[in-house]
Design a protein around this motif. Structure first.
Motif: not given
Length: 141
Positions: A32, A34, A44, A58-59, A62-63, A104-106, A108
């Motif tokens: 993460r 964040n 998420g 979805r999460e 995205e991640e 991706g998203d949150d 790294d």
């Protein structure tokens, strides 16, 4: 019955969906970017009007960039202290990852770990306990 020490709000606890993604017999963890920073299961918050199944799909997309196969609910984790940001209830799923993982998203970065070598001290939230429960349940077979 003892009274809870958790601060109550009109909103109640937040609902999250997390997933134990299995790829080639290993579990995918994300790092993460964040708060709280650290290694975790991808996941998420569920958006208003969204099912937990739609949220976890979805999460994960995205991640991790992955689609999910053989999605199944594992357990619900609701300890009010499991997330230092506030009372969060997580519906935890397990699935096979389809595609090539990408952070991706949150997230790294990501890594794949053997279920028997879960780095408990490196994991945020209660994710070490979730993975221990998953391993002991035999649900990964």
């Amino acid at each position: 019955m003892t009274k809870s020490k958790v601060k109550m709000t009109n909103d109640g606890p937040r609902l999250a969906a997390d997933c134990i993604i299995l790829i080639g017999g290993k579990v995918l963890l994300i790092h993460r970017r964040n708060e709280p920073v650290g290694w975790a299961l991808p996941g998420g918050f569920v958006e208003y009007g969204e099912t937990v199944e739609a949220a976890v799909r979805r999460e994960m997309k995205e991640e991790t960039g992955l689609d999910l196969d053989q999605l199944r609910q594992f357990r619900v984790y609701s300890d009010p202290g499991r997330d230092k940001r506030g009372h969060t209830v997580s519906v935890v799923f397990a699935a096979r990852g389809i595609g090539n993982p990408e952070a991706g998203d949150d997230a790294d970065r990501y890594r794949l770990v053997d279920l028997n070598d879960i780095p408990g001290a490196d994991l945020v939230f209660d994710h070490a306990q979730i993975l221990k429960d998953f391993r002991e349940s035999g649900a990964n077979g």
